[in-house]
Design a protein around this motif. Sequence first.
Motif, PDB file in Angstrom:
ATOM      1  N   LYS A 132      21.888  56.104 -15.247  1.00 26.67           N
ATOM      2  CA  LYS A 132      21.172  54.766 -15.366  1.00 26.67           C
ATOM      3  C   LYS A 132      19.767  54.930 -15.447  1.00 26.67           C
ATOM      4  CE  LYS A 132      21.982  49.802 -14.700  1.00 26.67           C
ATOM      5  NZ  LYS A 132      22.699  48.873 -13.996  1.00 26.67           N
ATOM      6  N   ALA A 133      19.304  55.819 -14.278  1.00 26.27           N
ATOM      7  CA  ALA A 133      17.771  55.744 -13.880  1.00 26.27           C
ATOM      8  C   ALA A 133      17.053  56.609 -15.211  1.00 26.27           C
ATOM      9  CB  ALA A 133      17.822  56.316 -12.878  1.00 26.27           C
ATOM     10  N   ARG A 152      18.362  56.763 -18.324  1.00 23.50           N
ATOM     11  CA  ARG A 152      17.963  56.068 -19.638  1.00 23.50           C
ATOM     12  C   ARG A 152      16.772  55.146 -19.445  1.00 23.50           C
ATOM     13  NH1 ARG A 152      24.159  54.170 -20.669  1.00 23.50           N
ATOM     14  NH2 ARG A 152      24.847  56.196 -21.389  1.00 23.50           N
ATOM     15  N   ARG A 153      16.638  54.526 -18.186  1.00 18.29           N
ATOM     16  CA  ARG A 153      15.406  53.820 -17.942  1.00 18.29           C
ATOM     17  C   ARG A 153      14.041  54.351 -18.316  1.00 18.29           C
ATOM     18  NH1 ARG A 153      17.397  49.432 -13.062  1.00 18.29           N
ATOM     19  NH2 ARG A 153      18.878  48.523 -14.325  1.00 18.29           N
ATOM     20  N   VAL A 157      11.298  53.470 -20.941  1.00 19.79           N
ATOM     21  CA  VAL A 157       9.777  53.053 -20.372  1.00 19.79           C
ATOM     22  C   VAL A 157       8.754  54.006 -21.192  1.00 19.79           C
ATOM     23  CG1 VAL A 157       8.320  53.337 -18.551  1.00 19.79           C
ATOM     24  CG2 VAL A 157      10.334  52.065 -18.252  1.00 19.79           C
TER      25      VAL A 157
END
Length: 46
Positions: A2-3, A5-6, A10
Amino acid sequence: MKAFRRVMLVLGVAGVIGGVARIVGKPVPTPSTKGGWRELEGPNFR
């Protein structure tokens, strides 16, 4: 995951914003400075 993908989101958004800023923010060309200075002539400059 998940991190990751973030981070990718960004980076993608930053890339798009940077691209738009680069296209829109082109500097206005400055006039040519060739020719140097010349002495002013005329009745008011004597």
